[in-house]
Structure formats: C-alpha cells, structure tokens
Design a protein around this motif. Structure first.
Motif, PDB file in Angstrom:
ATOM      1  N   TYR A  93       0.835  -1.192   0.000  1.00 29.55           N
ATOM      2  CA  TYR A  93       0.000   0.000   0.000  1.00 29.55           C
ATOM      3  C   TYR A  93       0.875   1.249   0.000  1.00 29.55           C
ATOM      4  N   TRP A 110      -4.806   6.589   2.056  1.00 30.56           N
ATOM      5  CA  TRP A 110      -4.316   5.271   1.661  1.00 30.56           C
ATOM      6  C   TRP A 110      -4.886   4.849   0.306  1.00 30.56           C
ATOM      7  N   GLY A 113      -4.072  -0.857  -2.566  1.00 27.07           N
ATOM      8  CA  GLY A 113      -3.066  -1.903  -2.476  1.00 27.07           C
ATOM      9  C   GLY A 113      -2.853  -2.664  -3.770  1.00 27.07           C
TER      10      GLY A 113
END
Length: 120
Positions: A93, A110, A113
C-alpha cells in the motif's frame, strides 16, 4: 486518491516496480509518501518513505534492495524492488501523511493496495 499498481508474481531474486499514482496534489502539509506491506496474518509494516524534499528512508530488511523515487511531473511515487525474497510477499500500500515515519499511524490517505507474490 492514491492508486497502486505493478504487483504480480515474481521468483525469488527477481524484481518488480510498484507505482503509486495520485489523482491530485497532496493536501497541504501532507508531504510524505510511504510504502507499506501486509502479509497474511501479520500487521502492516512500513517499508519506505519519501518526503517532498526527496529525503528517503527504508526499513532495514529492504535497504540496498528497494529504491523509492518520485516523479513530480507524473505525480507518482515508485518503489523499485530488486532481489526479492519470500518474506517480501504481501499486499503493498502507498499512503500520504504529514510526518516522516514508518508507522502506519502517521498516514491518513491510503490506496487500495497491490499484491506481490514471491514464489518459485
């Protein structure tokens, strides 16, 4: 928004380059981009980060094998991973934060991923 790419299946000793593309400039004071990884059953751990001044830092286990860089024109941060090991496998990530740190708690923004599988 952060979008990671570049994960895949690689043999031990092989290489991958991960990309973290930002759809817009980071919010004010979010001047650090970090890479993290999480293996099944393990906690997320910091791998590397780069600041807006291009200061970089790596966890000990990847020093000399991984390289983090930034392309300002493309608004993208890369993680070049060489001499990959079994223990490098996991979901990777990228994240943006305000404090240079390998702690996930220091990051607020974030991506979703990208998976790295290391297998012979």
């Amino acid at each position: 928004q952060l979008v990671e790419s570049g994960g895949g299946l690689v043999q031990p000793g092989g290489s991958l380059r991960l990309s973290c593309a930002a759809s817009e400039s980071a919010p004010d004071h979010y001047f650090v981009t970090g890479w993290f990884r999480q293996a099944p059953g393990k906690e997320r751990e910091g791998v590397s980060y780069i600041t807006s001044d291009d200061l970089t830092y790596y966890r000990d286990s990847v020093k000399g094998r991984f390289t983090i860089t930034r392309d300002y024109a493309e608004n993208t941060v890369y993680l070049q991973m060489d001499r990959l090991r079994f223990e490098d496998a996991g979901d990777y990530y990228c994240a943006q934060g305000r404090t240079p740190s390998l702690s996930a708690r220091a990051y607020d923004i974030w991506g979703q991923g990208t998976r790295v599988v290391v297998s012979s």
